[in-house]
Each structure stands twice: as C-alpha cells, then as structure tokens.
Design a protein around this motif. Structure first.
Motif, PDB file in Angstrom:
ATOM      1  N   UNK A 121     -18.935   2.183  -5.179  1.00  0.00           N
ATOM      2  CA  UNK A 121     -19.162   3.374  -6.004  1.00  0.00           C
ATOM      3  C   UNK A 121     -19.650   2.946  -7.381  1.00  0.00           C
ATOM      4  N   UNK A 122     -20.727   3.568  -7.840  1.00  0.00           N
ATOM      5  CA  UNK A 122     -21.299   3.264  -9.138  1.00  0.00           C
ATOM      6  C   UNK A 122     -20.579   4.038 -10.250  1.00  0.00           C
ATOM      7  N   UNK A 123     -20.695   3.568 -11.513  1.00  0.00           N
ATOM      8  CA  UNK A 123     -20.033   4.265 -12.627  1.00  0.00           C
ATOM      9  C   UNK A 123     -20.445   5.743 -12.764  1.00  0.00           C
ATOM     10  N   UNK A 124     -21.665   6.059 -12.298  1.00  0.00           N
ATOM     11  CA  UNK A 124     -22.125   7.452 -12.396  1.00  0.00           C
ATOM     12  C   UNK A 124     -21.630   8.326 -11.236  1.00  0.00           C
ATOM     13  N   UNK A 125     -20.820   7.742 -10.365  1.00  0.00           N
ATOM     14  CA  UNK A 125     -20.238   8.521  -9.276  1.00  0.00           C
ATOM     15  C   UNK A 125     -20.971   8.410  -7.953  1.00  0.00           C
ATOM     16  N   UNK A 126     -22.160   7.800  -7.922  1.00  0.00           N
ATOM     17  CA  UNK A 126     -22.886   7.646  -6.663  1.00  0.00           C
ATOM     18  C   UNK A 126     -22.117   6.727  -5.714  1.00  0.00           C
ATOM     19  N   UNK A 127     -21.961   7.158  -4.464  1.00  0.00           N
ATOM     20  CA  UNK A 127     -21.316   6.349  -3.431  1.00  0.00           C
ATOM     21  C   UNK A 127     -22.398   5.756  -2.538  1.00  0.00           C
ATOM     22  N   UNK A 128     -22.431   4.437  -2.480  1.00  0.00           N
ATOM     23  CA  UNK A 128     -23.482   3.744  -1.720  1.00  0.00           C
ATOM     24  C   UNK A 128     -22.845   3.023  -0.532  1.00  0.00           C
ATOM     25  N   UNK A 129     -23.397   3.275   0.652  1.00  0.00           N
ATOM     26  CA  UNK A 129     -22.899   2.648   1.873  1.00  0.00           C
ATOM     27  C   UNK A 129     -24.052   1.936   2.571  1.00  0.00           C
ATOM     28  N   UNK A 164     -23.262  13.909  -6.261  1.00  0.00           N
ATOM     29  CA  UNK A 164     -22.725  15.256  -6.551  1.00  0.00           C
ATOM     30  C   UNK A 164     -23.541  15.895  -7.682  1.00  0.00           C
ATOM     31  N   UNK A 165     -24.875  15.706  -7.553  1.00  0.00           N
ATOM     32  CA  UNK A 165     -25.764  16.295  -8.553  1.00  0.00           C
ATOM     33  C   UNK A 165     -26.297  15.322  -9.569  1.00  0.00           C
ATOM     34  N   UNK A 166     -26.080  14.035  -9.415  1.00  0.00           N
ATOM     35  CA  UNK A 166     -26.528  13.044 -10.392  1.00  0.00           C
ATOM     36  C   UNK A 166     -28.057  13.014 -10.490  1.00  0.00           C
ATOM     37  N   UNK A 167     -28.554  12.828 -11.704  1.00  0.00           N
ATOM     38  CA  UNK A 167     -29.974  12.565 -11.928  1.00  0.00           C
ATOM     39  C   UNK A 167     -30.100  11.361 -12.823  1.00  0.00           C
TER      40      UNK A 167
END
Length: 416
Positions: free
Chosen positions: A101-109, A411-414
């Motif tokens: 999980x990145x600091x901006x909340x993105x979950x990468x698998x 969850x809406x990150x840009x």
C-alpha cells in the motif's frame, strides 16, 4: 498453408482468453481425462509410432534419435503419469506475488497470469506433445505444437486424444493447436504470427535453434544443446565418481542432460581413468581424449578442438585431464552450453567454488547431471530446459509459463 496456420493461431488465441479464466478444478479434470485416454488408447498410439519408427529406420536416422522417438506402454504410462502429477500441483494462475500500500492509499497487487499463447517447435520426442499440452493447460496458456516430420504420426495421434479430452470436459479444442505441415516453410510461417503467439520455445538440434532465433518475430526462449561436464576432483570418492560418471553418460546417452565431457584432476587421473574408461569401453563408448588421457588409456582416440564443444547424443565421450578446479571451471565456461554441470568432491570449499564459478542453469555436487528434468525436480513435467537467462532458466514448468500483472485499487486518488 499460411492461411491454415494463421487460422490455427487465431483460434488458439481466442481460446486462450477462455482458458485464462477457467477454474483450476476444470483444468485438473481435463488433465486427468487426458491421462486416462492416453492409457486407454496406448495400442493406437504405439501403432502410429511404429509408422514413424519404420520411416526413421528407412532414413537411417541415428540410433539415439530413434530411441527418443520410440514409444511403448511404459513411456505412455509415464506420459499419463506426468499429466496426473501436473493436475496435483498448485495452480500458479492468480497467485499473489507481492502486495503493498502506497502513502496515498493506493493498494498495489502483483499477481501471476498466463503468458498467453506458447508456440513449441520440437523434434523427435512425441512425449513432449503430452508434457507441453498439460503444462500449458494448467498454467492457462494456449499452445501451438509443431513437431518434426519424423514423429508426425505419433504426434497427431496424441493430439487427437488430448483434444478429445478437452471436448469431453467442455473446453475449447482450439486451446491445443497442432501444425501438421512437415515442410520447413511451416516453421517460418509460424514464426511470423506475432499477432497471435506470445512466446516461442524451440527444442531440438543446433540447426533448429538457429533457424528459429534468426527468423522469429516472436520472443524466443532457447532450449539449446546440452554439452554437460562432470569434473572429478582430486578429493573425490572415486567409487562414487565412477558410479555417477557412468550414470551421467549411460543412463540415456541421447538426452540433453547426458554427460558429454569428463574432466579429471591430474592427481588422481592415473588411478581413476584406467578403470573408468575400461568400463566405458566395455559399454561400447568411444573415447576421445587429450594427450594425457591417451598416455593413461592408449585406446582413446585423440580429441580435436571440436570435441570439447560437441553434443554427441551418442556413445562417444570426450575426456580431459586438468590441473585443478580453476582449469576445470575455465574449460566448462568456454565449451559448455550453460545447461548442466557436475563436480564430484568431498571438499565443501571446492564444491562451493565450483558452484560460484560456473555459468550454467543447473549445477550438481556429487550427483548425476541426468537429474536435470522437470519431473525429477518435482515439477510434474517440463516444457523444456532453458539455456536462456531471461525470463526462465533450467527446467521450465508451471511457474515459468506465467508472467504477471499489477492490480491497482484506489478510492478516488489522482496524481498531483
């Protein structure tokens, strides 16, 4: 011909998308059905194989090639057993390789996925047809098979049976494509199908490998020749060294993991070589040796420069006396094919230096190179033994037939 091959490639590509989403249970059911039908139709397969054997003998093909070509009840049972073993193995498709999980909340698998469509161009061995089909099916890949003309009847019979199993479990038969054209032009045509085929794996002699690598528009993983060495160190258990060396050459001389060159430390050559080479001579092995080998064993023929890099696939063995580990490592790295190499020694430090110094896919300490095999490694079967370094090396099985992709959930990150 080109239109037919293109049609096969297109059909396999479409079918591969269906297979990539097929449940493990259904793939395993298909594999088990393939195994059962192979055993049930053994007589039919052997009858087809006999046509190929007669052709091979009429063409006066080498005995080692005819041995690789021949099928019997035992070999068909082994083919079926390999399919059942693959069915029992863990399905690599969908496996999570890494997740963060990145600091901006993105979950990468990062997950394993099939490569897509694999093209296999091979010679002689009809058992490859079943091994390859099973591994590609389990790993979610479509496969297009183009075997050699010397095995056309055997391969066609096996493909028909495997296709029947796919049909019975309601999977597209196009998952398994088969090129029945035996003309050389068929290979070059197949190698142009980069729109539909994702990877080419050639298995065969130098000429085949060269043709494929020079003409392919598709990425290639080479399954090149096996110039395998066994180095008997001065601190070897000589009884063990004799047993291992004999097995490495004589278990099946016509295979790519058979020993082609025996290297022996000068300090023990006078004791080891007379008894070892006498045993080989009694087994009708022709010895081609360096000057020191000839002095110790006068029956040896003088080795030429070409002998050191030769893949005989026959009852011929090159023998060289070396001054020690450093010379052995240098010889192997110069003349070997990066396949399988072995050292016989009781000295752990020497063994580790050998392992660190040799550039090859499989390295052995006090064991025969004949173990370089997907089945022997517990992989169920193998699609071949890669002498490439990218992306797979050594016996290629399920995991090596996958790539990966990244799944990113937000969850809406840009991006700022």
């Amino acid at each position: 011909m080109e239109k037919t091959i293109k049609g096969i490639a297109e059909g396999t590509k479409r079918a591969s998308y269906i297979l990539s989403q097929t449940a493990t249970e259904l793939k395993n059911k298909a594999l088990r059905r393939m195994a059962a039908l192979l055993e049930r139709n053994a007589k039919l397969i052997i009858a087809a194989n006999q046509k190929d054997i007669r052709y091979a003998k009429a063409k006066k093909l080498p005995p080692a090639l005819i041995d690789r070509l021949a099928l019997n009840d035992k070999r068909i049972k082994a083919m079926a057993g390999g399919l059942n073993e693959v069915a029992a193995l863990k399905d690599p498709v969908g496996e999570i390789i890494k997740k963060w999980k990145r600091p901006n909340g993105l979950e990468i698998t990062k997950i394993r996925v099939p490569i897509g469509v694999i093209g296999i161009i091979y010679e002689s061995r009809p058992n490859v047809t079943a091994d390859v089909a099973g591994l590609c099916l389990k790993s979610g890949n479509g496969v297009i098979l183009r075997g050699g003309s010397e095995a056309i009847h055997s391969n066609q019979a096996i493909v028909n049976i495997l296709s029947q199993a796919l049909s019975e479990v309601k999977l597209p038969e196009a998952i398994l494509g088969f090129i029945g054209f035996t003309r050389h032009e068929a290979v070059k045509t197949l190698l142009k199908m980069d729109k539909f085929i994702d990877l080419i794996i050639p298995r065969g002699g130098e000429q085949l490998i060269r043709t494929v690598t020079e003409n392919s528009r598709i990425p290639v993983i080479k399954h090149d020749k096996g110039v395998c060495h066994t180095y008997v160190d001065r601190e070897a258990d000589l009884n063990q060294a004799e047993t291992i060396s004999y097995n490495a050459k004589m278990n099946r001389p016509g295979t790519c993991n058979a020993m082609e060159t025996l290297l022996v430390h000068r300090d023990i050559a006078g004791v080891f070589l007379p008894r070892m080479l006498k045993r080989f001579k009694e087994a009708r092995v022709k010895i081609r040796g360096c000057v020191e080998t000839q002095n110790i064993f006068p029956a040896a023929q003088k080795a030429s420069e070409e002998d050191w890099s030769a893949e005989y696939l026959d009852l011929i063995l090159a023998v060289k006396v070396v001054g020690g580990l450093k010379e052995a490592v240098a010889h192997i790295n110069k003349y070997g094919s990066k396949h399988s190499e072995a050292i016989i020694t009781e000295n752990r430090k020497t063994a580790q230096l050998f392992l660190d110094g040799i550039d090859a896919a499989c390295l052995y300490v006090n064991a025969s190179t004949r173990f370089t095999d997907g089945n022997q490694f517990g992989m169920g079967a193998e699609i071949g033994i890669s002498t490439s370094k990218i992306h797979a090396r050594g016996p290629m099985a399920l995991e090596e037939l996958t790539s990966y992709k990244y799944l990113i959930r937000g969850s809406g990150q840009i991006r700022e």
